[in-house]
Design an enzyme around this catalytic site. Sequence first.
Site, PDB file in Angstrom:
ATOM      1  N   ASN A 160       0.840  -1.202   0.000  1.00 52.95           N
ATOM      2  CA  ASN A 160       0.000   0.000   0.000  1.00 52.95           C
ATOM      3  C   ASN A 160       0.870   1.245   0.000  1.00 52.95           C
ATOM      4  O   ASN A 160       1.214   1.804   1.043  1.00 52.95           O
ATOM      5  CB  ASN A 160      -0.944  -0.009   1.205  1.00 52.95           C
ATOM      6  CG  ASN A 160      -2.023  -1.053   1.036  1.00 52.95           C
ATOM      7  OD1 ASN A 160      -2.957  -0.864   0.250  1.00 52.95           O
ATOM      8  ND2 ASN A 160      -1.857  -2.175   1.711  1.00 52.95           N
ATOM      9  N   GLU A 161       1.225   1.640  -1.195  1.00 57.79           N
ATOM     10  CA  GLU A 161       2.143   2.760  -1.380  1.00 57.79           C
ATOM     11  C   GLU A 161       1.477   4.068  -0.952  1.00 57.79           C
ATOM     12  O   GLU A 161       0.246   4.128  -0.801  1.00 57.79           O
ATOM     13  CB  GLU A 161       2.551   2.835  -2.856  1.00 57.79           C
ATOM     14  CG  GLU A 161       3.283   1.598  -3.359  1.00 57.79           C
ATOM     15  CD  GLU A 161       4.692   1.444  -2.779  1.00 57.79           C
ATOM     16  OE1 GLU A 161       4.971   1.991  -1.697  1.00 57.79           O
ATOM     17  OE2 GLU A 161       5.506   0.752  -3.409  1.00 57.79           O
TER      18      GLU A 161
END
Length: 628
Positions: A160-161
Amino acid sequence: MSRRTLAESYEKIPTHIFPNSGAAAKALAAEVKALIEERAKEGKNVVLGMATGSTPVPFYRELIRLHKEEGLSFKNVITFNLDEYYGLTGDHPESYACFMREQIFDHIDIPKANINIPSGTVPGDQVFAHCREYEEKIDAAGGIDFQILGIGRTGHIGFNEPGSSRDSLTRRITLDRVTRQDAAADFRGEENVPHFAITMGVGTILRGKKLVLMAWGENKAEMVAKAVEGPVTEAISASFLQDHPDARFCIDEGASRELTRVKLPWLVGPVSWTPRETRRAVCWQAFKTNRPVLKLTDEHYNEHGLSDLLSEQGPAYQLNIRIFNQLQHTITGWPGGKPNEDDTYRPERATPYPKRVLVFSPEPQDAIVAMGSTIERLVEQGHDVRIVALTSGSLRISDSEADKFAGTLQELAGVVEDSPAWQSQVAYAREVLKQLEDKGEFGEDTPMLRQLKGLILRGELRDAAHACNVGTDHVTFLGLPFYEQGRYRRFKSTEADIEALTSLLREHKPHQIYATGDAADPSSVSGICFKLLESSLKACHKEEWAGSASLWLYRGKEKPLAAHEIDMAVPLSPMQLERKARALSRYGSLSSLELSSPESNRQNASHYDALGLAEYEAIETFQRWSRV
Ligand code: GLP
């Protein structure tokens, strides 16, 4: 308020600091074991959320041990992995499916049907449905009971950038440039790292009942502090754990270094004012108020929570002078000690002179990057300096470099006159090119390719060492077995490594040793090399040379030493810095971080300057290694 409560007022996620990753892994594995056994008794399943990367490896090793030695069964365990690279098949060595088989699933009795990992090969038009099914499967299994997490350099959990929302679900995501850079070594070059991944969303993770984020080594410290103490933000997906009722961080000392209670302990409670803590507080005070140490006043200390220190060691005038002198005494142009001089206030002792010096370099570039100028100076001052490359570093050499070498060899054979004598070289070059082609860009290097890549890096170190005035006969390539048989994030050291190192130490009986890796992730190459060196020195501790050798630590890929941590500062003139940059240019494979080492040396100098010490062009820094 008690110390713990004060710390908690900074830390918005319960955070346990363990002495090392092994201790944390043991405690967590015991917790998981208890959960599995309790559910088994009730005839129920346990749903575990699994992570990849080097972080969970010690935890998985402990689970395997519990299975093999204490009979822990995983028959009632269902697992869901956080993520998978998009575009990799399950048998690609860097796929998370392969990683999980190697690191745990192949070694325990979990039923295959209970293992769930997002698919990296689902066709583009089916990704959405695949992700939805993944979510449904988690819910159908009853939700995740215990979710293991690591943290990436962008602060991500799963993949989850930055920008991932709190409610995001399983989906395909574009990997951040930093994340791809971090994976570059695994994939033998950034260009080979996939651009996409499928990952559980932040929302998916937050649905888990119990979340445990693990982090080891100093390189994680900054992100850990931001996630634990900073605001909840989409820019750092790990910060969303602050909103979860049962989330915690389990970290080692290295990863804790940026937490307020460790970094600025006087803001959190009473401090035992050791010399190091005192130095830390005074330097912090100077940087914070933008004043040199000698210009700090009682008011400065009082206003910034340091009245305690002042009443114990003040007034400011005296404290300042004492710390200023300590800092001053770290500076030396004689890293091997100055012969025939009083050494009371010098970092290194004067005798014996000259010294036998061993400089350990986990991969062949590390020592030159961190201390090239110091090496040059030691040689210039008459010491017997030997650089020991502990591993071949072959994994970091890209295919294109091997390709270039084989291509040149072939061409050379075409232009020299006596070409029949070159037949075997031509055959070698052809074989190299063929093996490169056969394995494709993601394939495993054959032993022949690994050997060639190792030799390329050897040549680079020899060249760079030469630029620092160290002759080829003073460069040793130890080729520790753990590296030759492994890949990044999955190395396993054995007795053979310790034996190789111990006999090298016994052969050279050094008076002075330089090493690195104490603050690194223990599963990184430098982290493993450091542990091995510690064990080897322990094995020799009764021998006279080992008892008297002085040990110095340098920082390689990890965060540079802070001013208060420095015990020896070796100043560099502009000319010396230029020569160092020239030595570094001999390497064809340095990362951007490594290439910026002269810049970091310059920053060290500007920190010393800001503290009111002499202004140098650059400084290489070292910390005394307390005896093993
Ligand atoms: C990848 C994984 C994460 C992991 C991170 C850190 O990005 N998708 O789940 O936490 O790497 O990796 P490491 O544990 O090797 O530092």
